[in-house]
Design a protein around this motif. Structure first.
Motif, mmCIF file in Angstrom:
data_model
loop_
_atom_site.group_PDB
_atom_site.id
_atom_site.type_symbol
_atom_site.label_atom_id
_atom_site.label_comp_id
_atom_site.label_asym_id
_atom_site.label_seq_id
_atom_site.Cartn_x
_atom_site.Cartn_y
_atom_site.Cartn_z
ATOM 1 N N GLU A 29 22.723 82.464 -13.702
ATOM 2 C CA GLU A 29 22.368 84.032 -13.233
ATOM 3 C C GLU A 29 20.930 84.383 -13.845
ATOM 4 O OE1 GLU A 29 23.383 88.483 -11.974
ATOM 5 O OE2 GLU A 29 24.972 87.231 -12.822
ATOM 6 N N ALA A 30 19.927 84.490 -12.969
ATOM 7 C CA ALA A 30 18.602 84.744 -13.673
ATOM 8 C C ALA A 30 18.841 86.119 -14.304
ATOM 9 C CB ALA A 30 17.712 84.874 -12.352
ATOM 10 N N LEU A 31 18.095 86.152 -15.223
ATOM 11 C CA LEU A 31 18.254 87.474 -16.207
ATOM 12 C C LEU A 31 17.620 88.796 -15.224
ATOM 13 C CD1 LEU A 31 19.011 89.206 -18.875
ATOM 14 C CD2 LEU A 31 16.733 88.405 -19.873
ATOM 15 N N ARG A 32 16.323 88.316 -14.726
ATOM 16 C CA ARG A 32 15.506 89.225 -14.022
ATOM 17 C C ARG A 32 15.191 88.630 -12.612
ATOM 18 N NH1 ARG A 32 10.880 90.903 -12.333
ATOM 19 N NH2 ARG A 32 10.157 93.223 -12.455
ATOM 20 N N PRO A 33 16.088 88.821 -11.653
ATOM 21 C CA PRO A 33 15.497 88.234 -10.203
ATOM 22 C C PRO A 33 14.273 88.671 -9.821
ATOM 23 C CG PRO A 33 17.742 88.939 -10.337
ATOM 24 C CD PRO A 33 17.064 89.605 -11.599
ATOM 25 N N HIS A 34 13.421 87.970 -9.089
ATOM 26 C CA HIS A 34 12.361 88.535 -8.415
ATOM 27 C C HIS A 34 12.627 89.541 -7.287
ATOM 28 C CE1 HIS A 34 9.987 85.225 -10.534
ATOM 29 N NE2 HIS A 34 10.841 84.268 -9.984
ATOM 30 N N ALA A 35 11.552 90.555 -7.214
ATOM 31 C CA ALA A 35 11.780 91.564 -6.321
ATOM 32 C C ALA A 35 12.380 91.106 -5.055
ATOM 33 C CB ALA A 35 10.651 92.384 -5.952
ATOM 34 N N GLU A 36 11.962 90.005 -4.316
ATOM 35 C CA GLU A 36 12.279 89.535 -2.929
ATOM 36 C C GLU A 36 13.990 89.076 -3.217
ATOM 37 O OE1 GLU A 36 9.869 86.272 -4.795
ATOM 38 O OE2 GLU A 36 9.648 88.395 -4.628
ATOM 39 N N GLN A 37 14.263 88.641 -4.312
ATOM 40 C CA GLN A 37 15.526 88.308 -4.383
ATOM 41 C C GLN A 37 16.425 89.320 -4.907
ATOM 42 O OE1 GLN A 37 15.160 85.642 -7.895
ATOM 43 N NE2 GLN A 37 14.569 83.803 -6.690
ATOM 44 N N ALA A 38 16.314 90.219 -5.596
ATOM 45 C CA ALA A 38 17.097 91.500 -6.033
ATOM 46 C C ALA A 38 17.272 92.383 -4.855
ATOM 47 C CB ALA A 38 16.291 92.081 -7.110
ATOM 48 N N ALA A 59 7.302 92.647 -0.389
ATOM 49 C CA ALA A 59 7.503 93.204 0.952
ATOM 50 C C ALA A 59 6.444 92.424 1.831
ATOM 51 C CB ALA A 59 7.382 94.562 1.103
ATOM 52 N N VAL A 60 5.309 92.208 1.463
ATOM 53 C CA VAL A 60 4.259 91.670 2.394
ATOM 54 C C VAL A 60 4.503 90.167 2.858
ATOM 55 C CG1 VAL A 60 1.815 91.392 2.797
ATOM 56 C CG2 VAL A 60 2.348 93.429 2.040
ATOM 57 N N SER A 61 4.704 89.535 1.752
ATOM 58 C CA SER A 61 4.656 87.767 1.923
ATOM 59 C C SER A 61 6.028 87.352 1.568
ATOM 60 C CB SER A 61 3.813 87.215 0.920
ATOM 61 O OG SER A 61 2.405 87.626 1.116
ATOM 62 N N GLY A 62 7.000 88.109 0.934
ATOM 63 C CA GLY A 62 8.383 87.610 0.970
ATOM 64 C C GLY A 62 8.241 86.642 -0.328
ATOM 65 N N ASP A 63 7.243 86.909 -1.098
ATOM 66 C CA ASP A 63 7.059 85.980 -2.122
ATOM 67 C C ASP A 63 6.057 86.552 -3.277
ATOM 68 O OD1 ASP A 63 6.797 84.109 -4.236
ATOM 69 O OD2 ASP A 63 6.193 82.487 -2.962
ATOM 70 N N SER A 64 6.686 87.094 -4.298
ATOM 71 C CA SER A 64 5.846 87.692 -5.397
ATOM 72 C C SER A 64 5.548 86.751 -6.630
ATOM 73 C CB SER A 64 6.747 88.954 -5.911
ATOM 74 O OG SER A 64 7.965 88.450 -6.613
ATOM 75 N N THR A 65 5.772 85.603 -6.454
ATOM 76 C CA THR A 65 5.630 84.661 -7.573
ATOM 77 C C THR A 65 4.162 83.877 -7.764
ATOM 78 O OG1 THR A 65 6.477 82.636 -6.408
ATOM 79 C CG2 THR A 65 8.116 84.296 -7.509
ATOM 80 N N LEU A 66 3.416 84.301 -6.888
ATOM 81 C CA LEU A 66 2.159 83.594 -6.826
ATOM 82 C C LEU A 66 1.122 84.440 -7.709
ATOM 83 C CD1 LEU A 66 1.531 82.721 -3.115
ATOM 84 C CD2 LEU A 66 2.259 81.147 -4.972
ATOM 85 N N LEU A 67 1.468 84.243 -8.974
ATOM 86 C CA LEU A 67 0.961 85.036 -10.112
ATOM 87 C C LEU A 67 -0.034 84.549 -11.122
ATOM 88 C CD1 LEU A 67 1.262 87.873 -11.823
ATOM 89 C CD2 LEU A 67 3.290 86.990 -12.776
ATOM 90 N N VAL A 68 -1.027 85.231 -11.521
ATOM 91 C CA VAL A 68 -1.627 84.824 -12.768
ATOM 92 C C VAL A 68 -1.764 85.952 -14.051
ATOM 93 C CG1 VAL A 68 -4.164 84.405 -13.494
ATOM 94 C CG2 VAL A 68 -3.447 83.496 -11.233
ATOM 95 N N GLN A 69 -1.314 85.574 -14.804
ATOM 96 C CA GLN A 69 -0.997 86.602 -15.876
ATOM 97 C C GLN A 69 -2.506 86.608 -16.789
ATOM 98 O OE1 GLN A 69 1.341 88.957 -16.578
ATOM 99 N NE2 GLN A 69 -0.458 89.477 -18.068
ATOM 100 N N GLY A 70 -3.128 87.640 -16.927
ATOM 101 C CA GLY A 70 -4.305 87.619 -17.343
ATOM 102 C C GLY A 70 -4.088 88.014 -18.974
ATOM 103 N N ALA A 118 -1.439 87.060 -3.388
ATOM 104 C CA ALA A 118 -1.511 86.496 -4.835
ATOM 105 C C ALA A 118 -1.659 87.664 -5.665
ATOM 106 C CB ALA A 118 -2.753 85.476 -5.049
ATOM 107 N N ARG A 119 -1.271 87.500 -6.845
ATOM 108 C CA ARG A 119 -1.327 88.817 -7.906
ATOM 109 C C ARG A 119 -1.955 88.258 -9.190
ATOM 110 N NH1 ARG A 119 4.505 89.419 -9.508
ATOM 111 N NH2 ARG A 119 3.714 91.176 -10.620
#
Length: 376
Positions: free
Chosen positions: A19-28, A114-125, A168-169
């Motif tokens: 089980e994921a420790l912290r599911p992505h928002a679209e999963q949780a 909420a917009v795309s159903g996927d919050s994982t397209l992420l660049v961490q600066g 994207a984020r």
């Protein structure tokens, strides 16, 4: 237990997966997103899973006609959320700006979910974020064997979002070196990403947009160029307006985190949560809640996020080394760690605050003693 039963249990566990420790928002929050999509009869921008109204409802909370309760993800002015959502429905990118702990990353993730159903397209600066993280990179084995080709190209999260019409984020944009930041200018203005090695370009399809976050305290680190800043609509996320709002935020997040860590619910801990929030707000504001006593502010930010961390740590202490009830002794060490960042200056500020404010407050004797004990 027979070996076969052990094997069956092991197989079942393996098939279920960890089980994921912290599911992505679209999963949780998949149930809420699904219920909103089913009830949402309003116009949706191209590529959006929900209408702007439903996205705002997802973030702010509400009740649907079928009785589904949408839990608030953000506690704050409704207009801020509405402006953020509306920005994403235009061709302008969204910049969420605020001091640490104002839920910029949290809001960014939930908007994308909420917009795309996927919050994982992420660049961490970070200070070391390369240009490839925003544009594209290469599979060097393929590149050396066959030269530049589509198979050798490794798309960045931003490139994928452009090609698929997704959100994207980019987190901590001002932490990224200025020359790398400016890679976004062509993407945001022309909605295209040239790939000169292949003589091609990737054009953004409808539905693409970008959410960036930046920290108010990082001004001067890598300030955005005026050309890049013009490509964003900036929304400032404020600190919680009242102590009650901040207590509500901390209690909700601690409950969510506690459930993911199998910690016991702490309904009796609301008093300690309120104490932690009160201490942080008074030290942040430089004055006691009643306005009678001025106090010095320490070097740390003492944000809502840090209050959540202190209470979660206290809840874990009470669960594993106490009786499961959150008490002053469970949160005192966490508060000390959050307040005293500069061992010399901050410790003096903390001791003065304890003696002039906490010691004199009715009903806070146990809290005062616990804080004094860990501060000695």
């Amino acid at each position: 237990m027979p070996d076969s039963a052990c094997d069956d249990a092991s197989d079942a566990s393996d098939s279920a997966g960890p089980e994921a420790l912290r599911p992505h928002a679209e999963q949780a929050f998949a149930h809420e997103l699904s219920a909103l999509a089913a009830a949402d009869d309003r116009p949706r921008p191209v590529g959006w899973r929900l209408s702007p109204w439903a996205v705002a409802t997802y973030l702010l909370g509400g009740a649907l006609p079928d009785g589904t309760v949408i839990t608030p993800k953000y506690v704050g002015p409704r207009r801020i959320v509405e402006v953020a959502v509306t920005t994403l429905a235009t061709d302008r990118a969204l910049l969420l700006l605020g001091v640490p702990g104002t839920a910029k990353t949290w809001v960014s993730e939930h908007l994308a979910a909420a917009v795309s159903g996927d919050s994982t397209l992420l660049v961490q600066g970070t200070a070391g974020t390369p240009e490839e993280a925003i544009r594209y990179g290469w599979n060097y084995a393929q590149l050396l064997a066959h030269g530049p080709s589509r198979d050798a190209l490794v798309p960045s999260p931003v490139m994928r979002a452009m090609a698929e019409g997704m959100t994207a984020r980019v987190e901590e944009l001002t932490r990224i070196p200025a020359d790398v930041q400016d890679t976004l200018i062509t993407i945001l203005s022309e909605k295209t990403l040239p790939v000169p090695e292949l003589g091609e370009e990737v054009q953004a399809v409808r539905g693409f947009n970008l959410i960036a976050t930046a920290n108010d305290r990082d001004r001067g680190v890598n300030d955005l160029s005026s050309a890049l800043r013009r490509r964003f609509n900036t929304v400032v996320l404020p600190l919680p307006a009242s102590a009650d709002d901040e207590v509500d935020i901390v209690a909700r997040r601690v409950d969510q985190i506690g459930r993911s860590l199998d910690l016991p619910a702490a309904p009796e801990g609301l008093e300690e949560i309120r104490r932690v929030v009160t201490v942080f707000r008074e030290l942040r504001d430089g004055v006691s809640a009643d306005g009678r006593t001025k106090v010095k502010s320490p070097s740390g930010t003492l944000s809502t996020a840090e209050a959540i961390s202190v209470v979660t740590g206290g809840l874990a202490l009470s669960a594993h080394f106490g009786d499961g009830v959150l008490r002053p002794g469970d949160v005192a060490a966490g508060i000390l760690g959050a307040v005293v960042r500069d061992p010399a200056a901050d410790r003096v500020i903390w001791q003065e605050y304890l003696e002039t404010v906490v010691r004199e407050r009715d009903g806070w004797k146990d809290f005062y003693r616990a804080c004094r004990e860990v501060s000695a």
